[in-house]
Design an enzyme around this catalytic site. Structure first.
Site, mmCIF file in Angstrom:
data_model
loop_
_atom_site.group_PDB
_atom_site.id
_atom_site.type_symbol
_atom_site.label_atom_id
_atom_site.label_comp_id
_atom_site.label_asym_id
_atom_site.label_seq_id
_atom_site.Cartn_x
_atom_site.Cartn_y
_atom_site.Cartn_z
ATOM 1 N N GLU A 140 0.810 -1.219 0.000
ATOM 2 C CA GLU A 140 0.000 0.000 0.000
ATOM 3 C C GLU A 140 0.846 1.274 0.000
ATOM 4 O OE1 GLU A 140 -2.826 -0.408 3.211
ATOM 5 O OE2 GLU A 140 -4.080 -1.736 2.002
ATOM 6 N N GLU B 230 -10.671 -4.618 8.946
ATOM 7 C CA GLU B 230 -9.535 -3.693 8.952
ATOM 8 C C GLU B 230 -8.495 -4.098 7.913
ATOM 9 O OE1 GLU B 230 -7.132 -0.505 9.930
ATOM 10 O OE2 GLU B 230 -9.206 -0.857 10.474
ATOM 11 N N TYR C 157 -5.331 -9.757 3.817
ATOM 12 C CA TYR C 157 -4.084 -9.829 3.059
ATOM 13 C C TYR C 157 -3.760 -11.279 2.750
ATOM 14 C CZ TYR C 157 0.854 -9.517 1.853
ATOM 15 O OH TYR C 157 2.055 -9.615 1.200
ATOM 16 N N GLY D 279 -5.227 -15.411 -6.100
ATOM 17 C CA GLY D 279 -5.852 -16.158 -7.185
ATOM 18 C C GLY D 279 -6.148 -17.599 -6.815
ATOM 19 N N GLY E 214 -8.083 -18.485 -4.308
ATOM 20 C CA GLY E 214 -9.368 -18.569 -3.622
ATOM 21 C C GLY E 214 -9.266 -18.281 -2.135
ATOM 22 N N ASN F 236 -6.248 0.825 -5.789
ATOM 23 C CA ASN F 236 -6.032 -0.620 -5.714
ATOM 24 C C ASN F 236 -7.092 -1.355 -6.537
ATOM 25 O OD1 ASN F 236 -5.431 -3.242 -5.040
ATOM 26 N ND2 ASN F 236 -5.342 -2.872 -2.830
ATOM 27 N N TYR G 68 -13.582 -7.206 -4.715
ATOM 28 C CA TYR G 68 -14.723 -6.926 -3.853
ATOM 29 C C TYR G 68 -16.020 -6.770 -4.645
ATOM 30 C CZ TYR G 68 -11.233 -6.147 -0.212
ATOM 31 O OH TYR G 68 -10.201 -6.302 0.683
#
Length: 157
Positions: free
Chosen positions: A25, A82, A85, A92, A94, A123, A130
């Protein structure tokens, strides 16, 4: 793939993942905690957040940290994610979807009205992930934050 509650023995692992996420990030210098801080804040007697570890073939490949929030409009608690990761070489697989679904199931089981999180606007891989899961952005809201010196100065005034 195995998703399990994190334990205090995972504090170092979680800190490593936090640092990896911060590098991704572009905020590596923002990580100000250490292993003892993670152990105390996630597993101490006053801990208000929970953590999960995702494992594949016995290897830890990711983590999530979340906590309960509250909606006055719904009159119900919710879950705020929060951090989610997954190690870059395991994306990829899953694993991220499995962790997101694991927390969503917890939210449903607890009668939560919402499951929400924030994502950096640049991002795109996370945004696409999402949206594919059915999440929708809340574009009308802007996050504000008081921290550090500004927080202390405002509190002292």
């Amino acid at each position: 793939m195995n998703i399990r509650p994190a334990t205090v023995a995972d504090a170092g692992l979680i800190l490593r993942f936090i640092r990896e996420l911060a590098i991704y990030e572009k905020a590596e210098s923002s990580v100000q905690t250490d292993e003892a801080g993670i152990a105390a804040s996630l597993f101490g007697p006053d801990a208000s957040a929970q953590a999960l570890v995702c494992e594949a073939d016995g290897e830890a490949i990711g983590y999530a940290v979340y906590f309960h929030n509250y909606s006055t409009w719904l009159g119900r608690k919710g879950i705020y994610l929060e951090d989610l990761y997954i190690s870059p070489d395991k994306r990829g697989s899953g694993a991220g979807k499995a962790m997101l679904r694991h927390i969503a199931r917890q939210a449903v089981a607890e009668g939560c009205g919402r499951f929400e999180w924030s994502v950096l606007d640049w991002n795109q891989p996370a945004i696409d992930f999402y949206v594919a899961a059915g999440a929708r952005p809340q574009d009308e809201w802007t996050v504000y934050r008081l921290e550090g010196d500004a927080l202390r100065a405002f509190a002292a005034a």
